[in-house]
Design a protein around this motif. Structure first.
Motif, PDB file in Angstrom:
ATOM      1  N   SER A   1      47.902 -92.481 -10.682  1.00  0.00           N
ATOM      2  CA  SER A   1      47.560 -91.094 -10.356  1.00  0.00           C
ATOM      3  C   SER A   1      47.209 -90.898  -8.890  1.00  0.00           C
ATOM      4  CB  SER A   1      46.401 -90.618 -11.236  1.00  0.00           C
ATOM      5  OG  SER A   1      45.262 -91.446 -11.071  1.00  0.00           O
ATOM      6  N   ASP A   2      47.077 -92.006  -8.128  1.00  0.00           N
ATOM      7  CA  ASP A   2      46.830 -91.878  -6.681  1.00  0.00           C
ATOM      8  C   ASP A   2      47.966 -91.146  -5.981  1.00  0.00           C
ATOM      9  OD1 ASP A   2      44.425 -93.244  -6.906  1.00  0.00           O
ATOM     10  OD2 ASP A   2      45.334 -95.198  -6.512  1.00  0.00           O
TER      11      ASP A   2
ATOM     12  N   SER B   1      51.559 -86.246  -8.773  1.00  0.00           N
ATOM     13  CA  SER B   1      52.502 -86.048  -9.882  1.00  0.00           C
ATOM     14  C   SER B   1      53.903 -86.592  -9.593  1.00  0.00           C
ATOM     15  CB  SER B   1      52.610 -84.548 -10.216  1.00  0.00           C
ATOM     16  OG  SER B   1      53.034 -83.823  -9.070  1.00  0.00           O
TER      17      SER B   1
ATOM     18  N   TYR C   1      55.933 -89.981  -8.427  1.00  0.00           N
ATOM     19  CA  TYR C   1      55.755 -91.425  -8.263  1.00  0.00           C
ATOM     20  C   TYR C   1      56.994 -92.032  -7.603  1.00  0.00           C
ATOM     21  CZ  TYR C   1      52.719 -89.775 -11.964  1.00  0.00           C
ATOM     22  OH  TYR C   1      51.822 -89.031 -12.683  1.00  0.00           O
TER      23      TYR C   1
ATOM     24  N   LEU D   1      56.456 -90.305 -15.622  1.00  0.00           N
ATOM     25  CA  LEU D   1      55.072 -90.624 -15.975  1.00  0.00           C
ATOM     26  C   LEU D   1      55.011 -91.748 -17.011  1.00  0.00           C
ATOM     27  CD1 LEU D   1      52.027 -90.037 -15.902  1.00  0.00           C
ATOM     28  CD2 LEU D   1      52.406 -88.265 -17.638  1.00  0.00           C
TER      29      LEU D   1
ATOM     30  N   MET E   1      52.542 -95.117 -16.398  1.00  0.00           N
ATOM     31  CA  MET E   1      51.185 -94.851 -16.873  1.00  0.00           C
ATOM     32  C   MET E   1      50.434 -96.113 -17.322  1.00  0.00           C
ATOM     33  SD  MET E   1      52.147 -92.848 -20.419  1.00  0.00           S
ATOM     34  CE  MET E   1      50.425 -92.401 -20.682  1.00  0.00           C
TER      35      MET E   1
END
Length: 227
Positions: free
Chosen positions: A148-149, A152, A154, A169, A173
């Protein structure tokens, strides 16, 4: 030369022949890796991306050179070559012992230094993302502390099968953050490094003693021949 001297001679020769072969294999492996170097925008990026291959190549050359001196000294019963080999092995032994003691005493400090290194790589990711991408691909991690750094979106280096240059995600995750991945890697391998290092130093010490004994016996034989 008596039976003990002959035994020491051939044990030392066989020992170094094995390391000559290992050195050649490392040189070949490192050369193949270096030959796959891609074009980067700078020499610094090229070296960073291929530092492992370069280290393997240099290590292979050093192992080959030292072992070749040991082989020639043992089989030719050359006192100068054996003495040179003994000095090199003693130097390696002392350096290795110093390194093991340093790692043993500064285990926590080294881990903190690794954490700072990961933090620096993370902070510089926008100006130079190559190191962060390499770290994430190598350790199968994503983000500094967690995925999550990144918010939204990646980056492709966070997963094995990116879509349109990014990861979904569901593919990131369950991946750890890179700081915890580096800590886990260090904790897992620190003891292996220490005890494997002790094993290598024991081998180096035996090689040093054998080379000294053989060099001394060779010099004694030369003195007897002169009388």
């Amino acid at each position: 030369m008596d039976c003990g001297g002959v035994l020491v001679k051939y044990v030392l020769f066989i020992f170094n022949i094995l390391f000559v072969i290992c050195g050649i294999l490392l040189i070949i492996f490192g050369s193949l890796m270096v030959s796959e170097i891609k074009d980067f925008s700078s020499v610094d990026q090229t070296f960073t991306a291929n530092s492992v291959a370069i280290i393997i190549l240099v290590l292979g050359c050093l192992i080959f050179l030292v072992s070749f001196i040991g082989c020639c000294g043992a089989i030719r019963e050359n006192a100068f070559a054996l003495t040179t080999y003994s000095i090199i092995m003693l130097g390696l032994f002392l350096c290795q012992i110093s390194l093991i003691i340093y790692v043993w005493i500064n285990h926590v400090q080294i881990r903190q230094s690794l954490d700072q290194m990961v933090q620096t790589i993370w902070d510089q990711r926008k100006s130079d993302g190559l190191l962060m991408d390499t770290l994430q691909k190598s350790l199968k991690c994503c983000g500094l502390f967690k995925f999550s750094d990144y918010g939204s979106v990646y980056p492709a280096s966070c997963c094995d099968s990116p879509t349109n240059g990014s990861c979904s995600l569901t593919s990131v995750m369950f991946k750890p953050g890179c700081k915890s991945a580096v800590d886990s890697l260090w904790d897992t391998n620190a003891n292996i490094i220490k005890y494997a290092g002790l094993g290598v130093t024991a081998v180096e010490l035996v090689a040093f003693i054998f080379a000294c004994c053989l060099a001394n016996q060779t010099r004694n034989n030369e003195r007897r021949q002169n009388f």
